[in-house]
Write an enzyme that holds these catalytic residues in place. Structure first.
Site, PDB file in Angstrom:
ATOM      1  N   ARG A   1      20.387  16.552  -5.262  1.00 28.09           N
ATOM      2  CA  ARG A   1      20.550  15.095  -5.269  1.00 28.09           C
ATOM      3  C   ARG A   1      21.094  14.593  -6.585  1.00 28.09           C
ATOM      4  O   ARG A   1      20.524  14.842  -7.635  1.00 28.09           O
ATOM      5  CB  ARG A   1      19.197  14.424  -4.959  1.00 28.09           C
ATOM      6  CG  ARG A   1      18.669  14.776  -3.564  1.00 28.09           C
ATOM      7  CD  ARG A   1      19.455  14.082  -2.478  1.00 28.09           C
ATOM      8  NE  ARG A   1      19.294  12.654  -2.566  1.00 28.09           N
ATOM      9  CZ  ARG A   1      18.410  11.967  -1.846  1.00 28.09           C
ATOM     10  NH1 ARG A   1      17.636  12.589  -0.974  1.00 28.09           N
ATOM     11  NH2 ARG A   1      18.316  10.674  -1.992  1.00 28.09           N
TER      12      ARG A   1
ATOM     13  N   HIS B   1      -2.175 -15.851   8.838  1.00 24.98           N
ATOM     14  CA  HIS B   1      -1.579 -14.517   8.892  1.00 24.98           C
ATOM     15  C   HIS B   1      -2.501 -13.450   9.469  1.00 24.98           C
ATOM     16  O   HIS B   1      -2.242 -12.265   9.310  1.00 24.98           O
ATOM     17  CB  HIS B   1      -1.071 -14.069   7.512  1.00 24.98           C
ATOM     18  CG  HIS B   1      -0.196 -15.075   6.837  1.00 24.98           C
ATOM     19  ND1 HIS B   1       0.954 -15.575   7.414  1.00 24.98           N
ATOM     20  CD2 HIS B   1      -0.306 -15.698   5.647  1.00 24.98           C
ATOM     21  CE1 HIS B   1       1.513 -16.457   6.607  1.00 24.98           C
ATOM     22  NE2 HIS B   1       0.759 -16.549   5.523  1.00 24.98           N
TER      23      HIS B   1
ATOM     24  N   ARG C   1       3.623 -11.231   4.691  1.00 28.07           N
ATOM     25  CA  ARG C   1       5.083 -11.040   4.688  1.00 28.07           C
ATOM     26  C   ARG C   1       5.607 -10.405   5.973  1.00 28.07           C
ATOM     27  O   ARG C   1       6.811 -10.402   6.213  1.00 28.07           O
ATOM     28  CB  ARG C   1       5.485 -10.214   3.459  1.00 28.07           C
ATOM     29  CG  ARG C   1       5.187 -10.957   2.164  1.00 28.07           C
ATOM     30  CD  ARG C   1       5.550 -10.137   0.949  1.00 28.07           C
ATOM     31  NE  ARG C   1       6.987 -10.045   0.763  1.00 28.07           N
ATOM     32  CZ  ARG C   1       7.555  -9.390  -0.244  1.00 28.07           C
ATOM     33  NH1 ARG C   1       6.797  -8.769  -1.129  1.00 28.07           N
ATOM     34  NH2 ARG C   1       8.854  -9.351  -0.357  1.00 28.07           N
TER      35      ARG C   1
ATOM     36  N   PRO D   1       0.829  -1.194   0.000  1.00 29.39           N
ATOM     37  CA  PRO D   1       0.000   0.000   0.000  1.00 29.39           C
ATOM     38  C   PRO D   1       0.860   1.238   0.000  1.00 29.39           C
ATOM     39  O   PRO D   1       1.773   1.373   0.820  1.00 29.39           O
ATOM     40  CB  PRO D   1      -0.780  -0.105   1.304  1.00 29.39           C
ATOM     41  CG  PRO D   1      -0.327  -1.353   1.975  1.00 29.39           C
ATOM     42  CD  PRO D   1       0.903  -1.815   1.311  1.00 29.39           C
ATOM     43  N   GLU D   2       0.566   2.106  -0.928  1.00 30.15           N
ATOM     44  CA  GLU D   2       1.179   3.431  -0.931  1.00 30.15           C
ATOM     45  C   GLU D   2       0.139   4.386  -0.368  1.00 30.15           C
ATOM     46  O   GLU D   2      -0.913   3.952   0.092  1.00 30.15           O
ATOM     47  CB  GLU D   2       1.610   3.791  -2.355  1.00 30.15           C
ATOM     48  CG  GLU D   2       2.521   2.710  -2.957  1.00 30.15           C
ATOM     49  CD  GLU D   2       2.961   3.000  -4.377  1.00 30.15           C
ATOM     50  OE1 GLU D   2       3.129   4.185  -4.720  1.00 30.15           O
ATOM     51  OE2 GLU D   2       3.154   2.048  -5.151  1.00 30.15           O
TER      52      GLU D   2
END
Length: 283
Positions: free
Chosen positions: A162, A100, A119, A2-3
């Site tokens: 950067r 899970h 995970r 999920p973003e």
DNA sequence: ATAGGCACCTGGTGGC
DNA sequence: TGCCACCAGGTGCCTA
């Protein structure tokens, strides 16, 4: 997984169920996710009432009347399912427990929230609400891309320093927080910027364009209920549908969506992660 | 200080 | 059917 748009979709799903309700029973089925659960999490949650459910970047923040806030991160594969809501907005029967299901909470209004994460890259913590901003996971975050603090001037002042590919810079949560692999690819396509281009080689004007497209793609995705890959679902079990609107993500070998282009979407690996882009439209 | 690579973990897919 | 390599939405930490 999920973003920001998926986390925001989850937040919107669980907020009306949690706010005003009290944690009645908390079941913790293992000692940790990515890190150990906070000390006595069960006891500290039980009896606490939820004041608000907020979001910062990809973190869900559940503010409690005990002056503590429950911080939740979904990692790559974390999901939160709601069941048993008395208002009838969700599935009435609690589903049978699945593999899970690491944390299951029953609320005073009859709702049950199940945190499932195969995970286990997700995380939970319980921290003093007035110390939230100083929490090590929160204090390092850059501005919210949908907030007023995210603007082209400040953004350019970071990118121009950067010397890494813009792809890597956008994934750096300290520069702007909430983007992940999908929405970085999509924002760069919309902006016509090659993901391999060094950030300090992008003009201010193009950074301004990128600023707008980052906002837009995230807004579009939230409106669509996020993206459902694999079996990601919203808290009510519905699928998001923004994945149907991807221009480049996961489209290796397919035609660029710009009508007159005709080029095929290319995949390259950057710092171990797939980048999808149009070699003709993105420079 | 910054950049790049690895590690953490499970499950799904496709090839042989 | 089995085995194996590779892939997956994140990010902290280690090394140069």
């Amino acid at each position: 997984m999920p973003e920001l748009p998926e986390v925001e979709t989850v937040r919107r799903g669980i907020a009306p169920v949690l706010e005003g309700a009290v944690f009645r029973n908390v079941k913790v089925n293992r000692p940790d996710l990515r890190w150990p659960f906070p000390e006595r999490m069960k006891e500290r949650l039980e009896g606490a009432k939820v004041l608000a459910v907020r979001r910062r970047s990809k973190y869900i923040l559940v503010e409690l009347d005990s002056h503590e806030t429950l911080l939740i991160h979904l990692g790559m594969s974390g999901r939160i399912l709601v069941s048993g809501d008395p208002m009838g907005r969700f599935v009435h029967d609690h589903p049978t427990a699945e593999k899970h299901d690491h944390v299951v909470v029953d609320m005073s209004n009859g709702a049950r929230l199940t945190y499932n994460d195969p995970r286990r890259f997700g995380a939970m913590d319980l921290i003093a609400t007035d110390g939230l901003a100083e929490h090590p996971l929160i204090s390092v975050l850059g501005p919210e891309p949908l907030g007023n603090e995210f603007n082209a001037n400040d953004f350019y002042s970071r990118t121009s320093l950067r010397n890494s590919p813009i792809k890597a810079v956008l994934l750096d949560q300290g520069v702007v927080s909430g983007l992940g692999n999908i929405y970085v690819c999509e924002a760069l396509f919309r902006s016509g910027i090659d993901p391999r281009r060094k950030a300090n080689r992008i003009s201010k004007q193009r950074i301004e364009t990128l600023t707008i497209h980052i906002r837009d793609v995230l807004s579009d995705a939230i409106e669509a209920g996020g993206s459902s890959l694999k079996d990601y679902r919203q808290a009510d079990g519905e699928l998001g549908y923004f994945q149907h609107n991807f221009d480049v993500y996961g489209r290796e070998g397919e035609l660029c969506k710009n009508a007159a282009c005709g080029a095929k979407i290319t995949r390259v690996v950057q710092s171990g992660r797939s980048s999808f882009y149009c070699p003709k439209c993105q420079r």
